[in-house]
Design a protein around this motif. Structure first.
Motif, PDB file in Angstrom:
ATOM      1  N   THR A 273       0.692  -1.098   0.019  1.00  0.00           N
ATOM      2  CA  THR A 273       0.023   0.063  -0.032  1.00  0.00           C
ATOM      3  C   THR A 273       1.014   1.101   0.047  1.00  0.00           C
ATOM      4  N   THR A 274       0.125   2.484  -0.436  1.00  0.00           N
ATOM      5  CA  THR A 274       0.904   3.658  -0.451  1.00  0.00           C
ATOM      6  C   THR A 274      -0.051   4.679   0.103  1.00  0.00           C
ATOM      7  N   ALA A 275       0.480   5.762   0.570  1.00  0.00           N
ATOM      8  CA  ALA A 275      -0.125   6.959   0.733  1.00  0.00           C
ATOM      9  C   ALA A 275       0.328   8.037  -0.516  1.00  0.00           C
ATOM     10  N   HIS A 276      -0.888   8.418  -0.941  1.00  0.00           N
ATOM     11  CA  HIS A 276      -0.828   9.633  -2.012  1.00  0.00           C
ATOM     12  C   HIS A 276      -1.371  10.886  -1.766  1.00  0.00           C
ATOM     13  N   LYS A 277      -1.081  11.899  -1.997  1.00  0.00           N
ATOM     14  CA  LYS A 277      -1.972  13.201  -1.971  1.00  0.00           C
ATOM     15  C   LYS A 277      -3.044  13.381  -2.345  1.00  0.00           C
ATOM     16  N   THR A 278      -3.641  12.928  -3.592  1.00  0.00           N
ATOM     17  CA  THR A 278      -4.686  13.312  -4.381  1.00  0.00           C
ATOM     18  C   THR A 278      -5.504  12.095  -4.983  1.00  0.00           C
ATOM     19  N   LEU A 279      -4.812  11.141  -5.499  1.00  0.00           N
ATOM     20  CA  LEU A 279      -5.189   9.966  -5.986  1.00  0.00           C
ATOM     21  C   LEU A 279      -6.374   9.110  -5.027  1.00  0.00           C
ATOM     22  N   PRO A 280      -7.448   8.879  -5.703  1.00  0.00           N
ATOM     23  CA  PRO A 280      -8.705   8.343  -4.998  1.00  0.00           C
ATOM     24  C   PRO A 280      -8.031   6.962  -4.152  1.00  0.00           C
ATOM     25  N   PHE A 281      -8.713   6.664  -2.969  1.00  0.00           N
ATOM     26  CA  PHE A 281      -8.376   5.382  -2.286  1.00  0.00           C
ATOM     27  C   PHE A 281      -8.664   4.234  -3.147  1.00  0.00           C
ATOM     28  N   ASP A 282      -7.858   3.215  -3.049  1.00  0.00           N
ATOM     29  CA  ASP A 282      -7.949   1.933  -3.793  1.00  0.00           C
ATOM     30  C   ASP A 282      -7.500   2.102  -5.306  1.00  0.00           C
ATOM     31  N   THR A 283      -6.804   3.160  -5.728  1.00  0.00           N
ATOM     32  CA  THR A 283      -6.183   3.290  -6.826  1.00  0.00           C
ATOM     33  C   THR A 283      -5.030   2.567  -6.853  1.00  0.00           C
ATOM     34  N   LEU A 284      -4.738   1.687  -8.099  1.00  0.00           N
ATOM     35  CA  LEU A 284      -3.550   1.013  -8.043  1.00  0.00           C
ATOM     36  C   LEU A 284      -2.556   1.688  -8.790  1.00  0.00           C
ATOM     37  N   VAL A 285      -1.225   1.662  -8.176  1.00  0.00           N
ATOM     38  CA  VAL A 285      -0.120   2.411  -8.803  1.00  0.00           C
ATOM     39  C   VAL A 285       1.031   1.779  -9.086  1.00  0.00           C
ATOM     40  N   LYS A 286       1.561   1.767 -10.431  1.00  0.00           N
ATOM     41  CA  LYS A 286       2.928   0.979 -10.793  1.00  0.00           C
ATOM     42  C   LYS A 286       3.906   2.215 -10.177  1.00  0.00           C
ATOM     43  N   VAL A 287       4.766   1.593  -9.348  1.00  0.00           N
ATOM     44  CA  VAL A 287       5.930   2.328  -8.905  1.00  0.00           C
ATOM     45  C   VAL A 287       7.331   1.775  -9.398  1.00  0.00           C
ATOM     46  N   SER A 288       8.169   2.501  -9.781  1.00  0.00           N
ATOM     47  CA  SER A 288       9.321   1.972 -10.412  1.00  0.00           C
ATOM     48  C   SER A 288      10.439   2.597 -10.005  1.00  0.00           C
ATOM     49  N   ARG A 289      11.580   2.260  -9.471  1.00  0.00           N
ATOM     50  CA  ARG A 289      12.897   3.031  -9.009  1.00  0.00           C
ATOM     51  C   ARG A 289      13.337   3.273 -10.472  1.00  0.00           C
ATOM     52  N   ALA A 290      13.384   4.845 -10.233  1.00  0.00           N
ATOM     53  CA  ALA A 290      14.019   5.672 -11.196  1.00  0.00           C
ATOM     54  C   ALA A 290      15.403   5.372 -11.824  1.00  0.00           C
ATOM     55  N   ASN A 291      15.724   5.230 -12.927  1.00  0.00           N
ATOM     56  CA  ASN A 291      17.276   4.947 -13.324  1.00  0.00           C
ATOM     57  C   ASN A 291      17.796   3.639 -12.581  1.00  0.00           C
ATOM     58  N   ASP A 292      16.760   2.768 -12.559  1.00  0.00           N
ATOM     59  CA  ASP A 292      17.583   1.542 -11.743  1.00  0.00           C
ATOM     60  C   ASP A 292      17.837   0.314 -12.999  1.00  0.00           C
TER      61      ASP A 292
ATOM     62  N   VAL B 170      11.596   7.795  -7.790  1.00  0.00           N
ATOM     63  CA  VAL B 170      10.698   6.616  -8.497  1.00  0.00           C
ATOM     64  C   VAL B 170       9.972   7.193  -9.858  1.00  0.00           C
ATOM     65  N   THR B 171       9.373   6.359 -10.363  1.00  0.00           N
ATOM     66  CA  THR B 171       8.342   6.979 -11.424  1.00  0.00           C
ATOM     67  C   THR B 171       7.318   6.294 -10.954  1.00  0.00           C
ATOM     68  N   LEU B 172       5.854   7.005 -11.087  1.00  0.00           N
ATOM     69  CA  LEU B 172       4.750   6.136 -10.955  1.00  0.00           C
ATOM     70  C   LEU B 172       3.786   6.375 -11.991  1.00  0.00           C
ATOM     71  N   SER B 173       2.785   5.568 -12.173  1.00  0.00           N
ATOM     72  CA  SER B 173       1.702   5.677 -12.908  1.00  0.00           C
ATOM     73  C   SER B 173       0.722   5.005 -12.598  1.00  0.00           C
ATOM     74  N   VAL B 174      -0.666   5.327 -12.857  1.00  0.00           N
ATOM     75  CA  VAL B 174      -1.701   4.579 -12.676  1.00  0.00           C
ATOM     76  C   VAL B 174      -2.041   3.415 -13.241  1.00  0.00           C
ATOM     77  N   VAL B 175      -2.364   2.185 -12.724  1.00  0.00           N
ATOM     78  CA  VAL B 175      -2.714   0.979 -13.422  1.00  0.00           C
ATOM     79  C   VAL B 175      -4.245   1.212 -13.862  1.00  0.00           C
ATOM     80  N   PRO B 176      -4.465   1.204 -15.323  1.00  0.00           N
ATOM     81  CA  PRO B 176      -5.984   1.502 -15.347  1.00  0.00           C
ATOM     82  C   PRO B 176      -6.783   0.329 -14.995  1.00  0.00           C
ATOM     83  N   ALA B 177      -7.993   0.922 -14.766  1.00  0.00           N
ATOM     84  CA  ALA B 177      -8.942  -0.144 -14.273  1.00  0.00           C
ATOM     85  C   ALA B 177      -9.158  -1.280 -15.122  1.00  0.00           C
ATOM     86  N   GLY B 178      -9.126  -2.558 -14.037  1.00  0.00           N
ATOM     87  CA  GLY B 178      -9.425  -3.688 -15.123  1.00  0.00           C
ATOM     88  C   GLY B 178      -8.077  -4.175 -15.676  1.00  0.00           C
ATOM     89  N   LYS B 179      -6.900  -3.430 -15.585  1.00  0.00           N
ATOM     90  CA  LYS B 179      -5.648  -3.756 -16.235  1.00  0.00           C
ATOM     91  C   LYS B 179      -4.672  -4.428 -14.823  1.00  0.00           C
TER      92      LYS B 179
END
Length: 128
Positions: A38-57, A98-107
């Motif tokens: 899990t993660t805390a985020h300032k604005t994304l809705p609760f239960d949003t899935l987020v792919k988090v990748s270590r930058a320049n890794d 990190v880089t982060l991107s929202v995982v589209p619903a259903g994906k």
């Protein structure tokens, strides 16, 4: 009139930290669990899935986490659970770019068949 913040960029690069406390409540009403993905985020809705990748890794480490908390530190974009942070970097680092991107619903993500964050952790391809 209530101001609604704009959505975050499709891909965002920023600094993430971690939390390791447990037992306290989260803004979503869950009990805090440092072993969850899990993660805390300032604005994304609760239960949003987020792919988090270590930058320049060069190892391309990434993890998919679920938003279940809020925070207000302007220097960070995410506060990851301890377990999620450990998938990206040693805890001793404390912070990681990190880089982060929202995982589209259903994906569920490439090659996955479930929407459970623990099952969305991307494994490194085997060397050929």
């Amino acid at each position: 009139m209530i101001a609604i913040p704009p959505p975050p960029p499709a891909v965002e690069t920023c600094i993430a930290s971690y939390f390791d406390g447990k037992g306290g409540g989260t803004a979503s009403g869950e009990i805090s669990d440092p072993t969850s993905m899990t993660t805390a985020h300032k604005t994304l809705p609760f239960d949003t899935l987020v792919k988090v990748s270590r930058a320049n890794d060069p190892l391309h480490r990434s993890v998919v986490v679920r938003v279940n908390e809020r925070f207000s530190n302007p220097a960070h974009c995410l506060v990851l659970s301890k377990a999620a942070f450990e998938k990206l970097a040693p805890i001793s680092m404390g912070l990681v770019k990190v880089t982060l991107s929202v995982v589209p619903a259903g994906k569920a993500g490439a090659g996955t068949t479930t929407d459970t964050p623990d099952d969305l952790i991307e494994e490194e391809p085997a060397a050929s």
